[in-house]
Design an enzyme around this catalytic site. Sequence first.
Site, PDB file in Angstrom:
ATOM      1  N   ASP A   1       1.380  -5.544  -0.726  1.00  0.00           N
ATOM      2  CA  ASP A   1       0.883  -6.574   0.190  1.00  0.00           C
ATOM      3  C   ASP A   1       0.474  -5.978   1.534  1.00  0.00           C
ATOM      4  O   ASP A   1       1.171  -5.130   2.087  1.00  0.00           O
ATOM      5  CB  ASP A   1       2.042  -7.572   0.397  1.00  0.00           C
TER       6      ASP A   1
ATOM      7  N   GLU B   1      -3.695  -4.489  -1.763  1.00  0.00           N
ATOM      8  CA  GLU B   1      -4.242  -5.660  -1.093  1.00  0.00           C
ATOM      9  C   GLU B   1      -4.732  -5.254   0.295  1.00  0.00           C
ATOM     10  O   GLU B   1      -3.970  -5.192   1.256  1.00  0.00           O
ATOM     11  CB  GLU B   1      -3.196  -6.784  -0.939  1.00  0.00           C
TER      12      GLU B   1
HETATM   13  C1  BGC Z   1      -0.319 -12.566   1.116  1.00  0.00           C
HETATM   14  C2  BGC Z   1      -0.063 -13.849   1.843  1.00  0.00           C
HETATM   15  C3  BGC Z   1       0.998 -13.589   2.892  1.00  0.00           C
HETATM   16  C4  BGC Z   1       0.662 -12.383   3.775  1.00  0.00           C
HETATM   17  C5  BGC Z   1       1.805 -11.919   4.592  1.00  0.00           C
HETATM   18  C6  BGC Z   1      -0.849 -11.691   2.232  1.00  0.00           C
HETATM   19  O1  BGC Z   1      -1.698 -10.785   1.972  1.00  0.00           O
HETATM   20  O2  BGC Z   1      -1.234 -12.711   0.080  1.00  0.00           O
HETATM   21  O3  BGC Z   1       0.289 -14.872   0.980  1.00  0.00           O
HETATM   22  O4  BGC Z   1       1.117 -14.715   3.694  1.00  0.00           O
HETATM   23  O5  BGC Z   1       0.238 -11.304   3.012  1.00  0.00           O
HETATM   24  O6  BGC Z   1       2.775 -11.307   3.786  1.00  0.00           O
END
Ligand code: BGC
Length: 535
Positions: free
Chosen positions: A201, A243
Site C-alpha cells: 500500500d 500501489e
Molecule cells: C488504500 C486506501 C487507504 C490508503 C491509506 C490506499 O492506497 O487503497 O484505501 O485509505 O492507502 O492506507
Amino acid sequence: MFQTPHWYQTAVFYELYVRAFQDSDGDGQGDLQGMIQRLDYLADLGVDCIWLLPTFPSPLVDDGYDIADYYGVHPDYGSIADFKALIAAAHARGLRVIADLVLNHTSDQHPWFQASRRRQEPYTDYYVWSDTDQKYADARIIFVDTESSNWTWDEVRGQYFWHRFYSQQPDLNFDNPAVQEEMFKVARYWMDMGLDGFRADAVPYLFEREGTNCENLPETHAFLKRLRAMMDAEYPDAILLCEANQWPEDVRPYFGGDPTDASVPGDEFHMGFHFPLMPRLYMALKRGDRSPVADIMARTPAIPPNSQWATFLRNHDELTLEMVTEAERQWMWEQYAPDPRMRLNLGIRRRLAPLLDNDRSRIELLNSLLFTLPGSPIIYYGDEIGMGDNIALPDRNGLRTPMQWDAGFNAGFSTASELYAPIVADRTYGYQRVNVADQLSNPTSLLLLIQQFITTYKTQPALALGDIRFLHHPDRAMLVFERIYRRERILCLHNLSDRGIAIHAPASHDLLADVDWSEGVMTLPPYDYRWLKVL
Ligand code: BGC
C-alpha cells in the site's frame, strides 16, 4: 527467446473485502470462515488469486488501513487460526491469496506510536516527528476532503507528526533501520503462514526529503529492492504488487531492472497497478474516442520480462482522478459524478455498474478492454454481477456493501438482524434483482459472461503476455489493437460509440462466439467488441 511465464503474469485477480463477503457467525460482519464457505464460488469463477483488503486489528478509521497490530486478525474477522485455515482452503482449490501490506503508516493506536509519543525506547524515532509543521511543504495532501496539513500536533510528545493520509495514521520513519527491519519481520511472518505475497500500500511515500514532493525517492526504491531481494531468496513464489498512483514513467522504476532496457529482469516489484489507464477507459467510452487509451498506452514504457501490470476498472477506493489534467477531472466529475455526494477527494465514489448507468453493453465493453489490454485483470468483488453502490454512506463505505448472493434474507450474506452496512436494496441494483444465484442460473447473465472472459483469457497466452500494437481505423470511436505472442495474433475490436461501425477484419476465429470469420467487412454494433484470433 521466450521464458516460461511466472504465475502472476497470466493470473486473474479478485479483490475481496472480507467484511462484505460472508458472515459465518451471525454478527452482521463478514469473516474469514464465511469467506472459506464461498471459496468454491471464486474457484468456479476461474480467478487465480485473491487480494484481501486489510484484516488486521485496527480502530477502523481507514477501514483497516490503520493497523494497530501487524501480527493479528481483527476480531470481527476471526483469528490467526482462521487465517491459516483460509490459506489452506484456498490453496486446496488452486487459489492463491495475497494481502495488503501497509508499510507507510500505522494506526495512532499502534503500541509503537503510543510508545513513540512518550519517547520510550526503542520507539522514539519510529515515526516522523518535528518541532515545526513547515517541513516538506512540497508534499501534496492526499485526503483533501478531510485533512488540511500533513502534520498534526501531538500533545503528549509536544511535537508534530507526519502523516500522508488521515491524521490517525502516523507515517513510519523509514530512515530508522529498526523500522525497516520491523517490516521485514512482518512480511516474513505472513509468508511463513503461506500467504502468496502482498499488495504493498501507498509505497511512493515511505521516505521524506526536503525540497522534493516526497514521492518516489531513491531511498524508497532502495528499501523496496531489499524487500524484493529477501523475498526472492526466501519466498521465491510470492509476489509484491505495487500501489503507486503515478504516471507510467514514474511507476516504471518500481519494477526495477534497467528502466532504459526492458530485457533486464526486474528486481523491485513483480507487479504494478496501471492507475492512469483506468480513468481513460471511462473517458474514451464517454467521448466515443479511443485517443485517451491509445495515448496513455503509447506513454507506457516497456517493463522487464519477469514483470506484469495490474489493471482494473474499479476498486475499494474512489475512482481516482489524480492522474488526469484539471480540465479532464472537471469533465469526468460532470459526466460521471453529477451529484456532489458521488465525489470524494480527487475522485468518484461509485461502482462500475452505476457509473455506466447499468447499461449492459457498456459494462461488457469495459470488461472486454480489461481482459484484452496488457496487464493482469483485477475484478472488484461484486462487479462481476453488476452490483450497485450507496452514496448515502460516508467515505468509501458505499462501495463496500454486502455481497449479494441471492434474493433471500439479507441477500444470503448473513443471518443477523443488523449488518455492518445496509445491503443495496434499490429497484435497479437491489439484491432481489442483482445476485449471484440468479445469474448462475441465467445463461445470458453478466456473471457467466465474465466467467467466459476468464476461461478464454486463460486459453490465450497472447492476451496475458503478448505485445500490443494499435491499428488505425478512420473512425476514432473504433479502438483496434492486436496482441501478439510468438506466432499468435489476437485482433481486438472495440466500438466505443452508440452507432455501428464497419471494419475490414481478416480471416479469424471469434474466440467468444466460437465461430470462424472469413475475411471481409463486418459491422460492429454499438458498444460491441470482438476477440479475433487471426488464422
Ligand atoms: C488504500 C486506501 C487507504 C490508503 C491509506 C490506499 O492506497 O487503497 O484505501 O485509505 O492507502 O492506507
